[in-house]
Design an enzyme around this catalytic site. Structure first.
Site, PDB file in Angstrom:
ATOM      1  CD  GLU A 171      -3.186   1.603   0.264  1.00  0.00           C
ATOM      2  OE1 GLU A 171      -2.813   3.219   0.079  1.00  0.00           O
ATOM      3  OE2 GLU A 171      -3.631   0.761   0.250  1.00  0.00           O
TER       4      GLU A 171
ATOM      5  CB  SER B 165      -5.533   0.323  -3.502  1.00  0.00           C
ATOM      6  OG  SER B 165      -4.902   0.911  -1.692  1.00  0.00           O
TER       7      SER B 165
ATOM      8  CG  HIS C  94      -5.064   3.777   3.861  1.00  0.00           C
ATOM      9  ND1 HIS C  94      -5.723   4.794   4.214  1.00  0.00           N
ATOM     10  CD2 HIS C  94      -5.143   4.163   2.324  1.00  0.00           C
ATOM     11  CE1 HIS C  94      -6.618   4.905   3.393  1.00  0.00           C
ATOM     12  NE2 HIS C  94      -6.011   4.683   2.629  1.00  0.00           N
TER      13      HIS C  94
ATOM     14  CG  ASP D  95      -1.368   0.409  -3.576  1.00  0.00           C
ATOM     15  OD1 ASP D  95      -0.421   1.556  -3.366  1.00  0.00           O
ATOM     16  OD2 ASP D  95      -2.231   0.094  -3.133  1.00  0.00           O
ATOM     17  CG  HIS D  96      -1.370   3.943  -5.074  1.00  0.00           C
ATOM     18  ND1 HIS D  96      -1.298   5.034  -4.263  1.00  0.00           N
ATOM     19  CD2 HIS D  96      -2.209   2.999  -5.069  1.00  0.00           C
ATOM     20  CE1 HIS D  96      -2.118   4.148  -3.324  1.00  0.00           C
ATOM     21  NE2 HIS D  96      -2.851   3.197  -3.340  1.00  0.00           N
TER      22      HIS D  96
END
Length: 651
Positions: A294, A333, A451, A505-506
């Site tokens: 994440e 995500s 996150h 994911d990014h």
């Protein structure tokens, strides 16, 4: 003075007063946001354009808000029983409207701080998950919640008192004038809402002027931004509505020409990108594990020139097959999940994880591997229904969903679920059990500790900075948890027979003054495990190239529709590319770092990207390259609409 105006306007006074009040609130908020972001605004903004464009947006917003109650007020405002009842309804409407616009403007400040844009589609999508989001807000945004509560109370009190003054002691027209006034109000409201005599009504593109997306967003107000996003979500976004059009034949021809399939392979006439891909390794099928990290951008990996926060990934780069020039396809995500499990190109619409037509019979490597006898699994520390993941996975080849309810007494649970340590412990136990069954397995393991609000167990890592809940500390913890897992995996019975990839994911945030801030798409990815040789790969790579490469490393030769490259083989320099989607903006970058950008209803722009300075310098590119980029900008929507990415055995 105000009473004199009230007397002259009569039943139009509540309408005019409400409109002035709302516009004033929008203006004050916009000026506050400009002051807050003055450094960027001074360089990329223009006060006149922002205020005049903002006034146009505000008047349109107010027109939408007031058109119905204003039209009805022309008939029903009076001192009789029906009129008094309508006054109450009118006051409720106005009070609720004032509260909504004040609340969203206040919420804009923390939203910009997190996402570098006004509240938009993401704001709406998060509202679908009240449990996770309320927990996140309570644990990470207590001050913002308190401010929102106080402001809401003030807004409601102000709106109720102001609306009482607006509807009191009015002068009422003769009955025969009421329909005339109502038609006038309706005409002004419709014209105000459209804000143009052109074919298309007002939209954000009409008031956009800056190369900085945030500056353009400051011209909007947040009620308009959210409502426009909701309108866009009502119908799936189609690239053909935004980018220059090509014929179907031209799209297919250019996409097929870019694919590195077997020379003897022929493309399927009904599924244009389906072709046979031969694995580089002839062996018993290996397990495949994707460790999706994440928000773990390259900026947090010293091997990639970032901060020294990821010693585990740095070590993996020295032990495994590390990609130094790999770019994410998007900023969410679900976009990363889409890329690494389906190999589907990004579009201006939502990720296929959330689209209606892709919930079943949509190609994923899980479905392909399931057909080869693999156990196919998704492991997540939170609730797998978030972002529609569970529905998408179960409909497209995943046969085992492991999420928080399946975890056995996790040691730490935050807003987004179990900690990464709990996640990897659960995954390791599952891999051990599946390995004992003697069947190959595929597992997507999706972390969540990095996150907001950045919750993780105490006394596990040495903090990078203060306070505890910062992105840097969360990254460091996530990397630490990954390291613990890898050490266990190396000692396991499944290690030698498993191909792993650790990939983000990014990036944590995508922001900046450019339509596509390329550096914010740069992410780490390392393939490792039994039999994977150490090397640093400097080729330009997309997330889309990872799933075909994993299949090849695992010994899976197959037909599939993925356009990504098998990186175990040579990829011609002139075919290397990265695809990036930010909202409705699509970017194509080649190995020479020439970037072609497609923005809605605008001509394509081309740039030279300088990695050292992260600058985009305008250049001209040849028409052939432009057309290939254009084909890819359209391919995703074309394939989705026409069912060209279906599971072949079910087509």
């Amino acid at each position: 003075m105000l009473d004199r105006i009230k007397f002259r306007l009569g039943i139009l006074f509540p309408i005019a007063a409400s409109a002035v009040c709302c516009v004033a609130i929008f203006l004050l908020s916009r000026l506050a946001l400009i002051g807050w972001q003055w450094g960027r605004f001074a360089e990329f903004g223009d006060m006149g354009s922002t205020l005049l464009g903002g006034l146009r947006i505000d008047l349109a917003t107010v027109s939408y808000l007031l058109i119905l109650p204003s039209f009805l007020a022309c008939f029903f405002l009076s001192e009789n029983k029906l009129g008094r009842g309508f006054k109450t309804l009118f006051r409720v409407w106005i009070t609720a409207g004032i509260w909504l616009l004040i609340y969203l403007e206040v919420a804009t400040f923390p939203f910009i701080q997190e996402y570098d844009l006004r509240p938009n589609r993401l704001f709406i999508e998060y509202l679908v998950y009240p449990k996770e989001v309320s927990s996140m807000l309570w644990n990470g945004y207590k001050l913002e919640l308190f401010v929102g509560l106080v402001v809401s109370a003030i807004a409601l009190i102000f709106g109720w008192k102001a609306s009482k003054y607006m509807v009191s002691n009015l002068r009422y027209p003769k009955w025969y004038w009421r329909p005339v006034i109502a038609l006038l109000v309706l005409a002004v409201g419709v014209m105000g809402a459209r804000s143009t005599l052109g074919h298309r009504p007002l939209n954000p593109a009409m008031v956009a002027y800056s190369t900085d997306p945030l500056v353009n967003d400051l011209t909007l107000n947040s009620v308009y931004s959210v409502l426009f996003a909701a309108k866009q979500m009502a119908s799936e976004n189609d690239a053909f509505d935004y980018y220059p059009k090509l014929t179907a034949d031209e799209i297919v021809k250019r996409v097929q020409a870019s694919i590195e399939a077997e020379k003897s392979a022929k493309f399927d006439s009904t599924l244009p990108t389906y072709a046979y891909h031969e694995s580089s390794f002839k062996q018993q099928p290996k397990n495949i594990v994707i460790l999706l990290l994440e928000s773990h951008g390259a900026r947090y990996v010293s091997e990639l020139g970032g901060k020294n926060l990821s010693p585990t990934l740095d070590k993996l780069y020295k032990e495994g097959w590390g990609f130094t020039n790999l770019y994410a396809t998007g900023t969410r995500s679900v976009r990363g999940i889409e890329a690494v499990t389906t190999g589907f190109v990004p579009t201006p619409s939502r990720s296929t994880v959330k689209l209606a037509k892709s919930q079943q019979n949509f190609f994923t490597i899980a479905d392909l591997l399931q057909s080869r006898g693999y156990i196919t699994q998704f492991v997540y520390g939170g609730e797998s229904h978030f972002d529609n993941m569970k529905s998408f996975f179960l409909g497209n080849g995943f046969n085992d969903i492991q999420d928080l309810p399946t975890f056995d007494q996790p040691k730490f649970i935050g807003s987004w679920g179990a900690s990464d340590q709990d996640l990897y412990d659960h995954a390791h136990k599952g891999f051990t059990e599946m390995n004992k069954q003697g069947k190959p397995f595929f597992s997507l393991v999706f972390s969540s500790s990095n996150h907001t609000p950045f919750e993780y167990p105490d006394n596990v890592i040495e903090q990078y900075n203060e306070p505890k809940q910062t992105v840097e500390n969360a990254v460091k913890y996530a990397d630490f948890a990954l390291g613990e897992f890898i050490e266990k995996a190396k000692k396991s019975d499944y290690w030698d027979n498993t191909v792993f990839v650790a990939i983000a994911d990014h990036d944590a945030r995508v922001y900046g003054t450019q339509a596509v801030p390329v550096e914010n798409f740069h992410i780490p990815a390392v393939i490792f495990g039994g039999g994977v040789e150490q090397k640093q790969d400097e080729r330009l790579v997309s997330q889309l190239d990872i799933p075909p490469t994993l299949l090849s490393l695992a010994g899976i030769s197959a037909e599939h529709p993925m356009v990504g490259f098998d990186l175990t083989k040579e990829v011609p320099v002139n075919k290397q590319r990265a695809l990036m989607q930010r909202g409705k903006t699509f970017a194509w970058m080649d190995a020479n770092r020439e970037v072609i950008v497609f923005e809605p209803q605008d001509e394509p722009k081309s740039y030279q990207y300088e990695k050292a300075t992260q600058e985009l310098t305008p250049i001209k590119v040849n028409s052939d390259k432009l057309s290939t980029a254009n084909a890819y900008a359209l391919w995703g929507s074309f394939a989705y609409k026409n069912g060209l990415y279906a599971q072949k055995d079910q087509y």
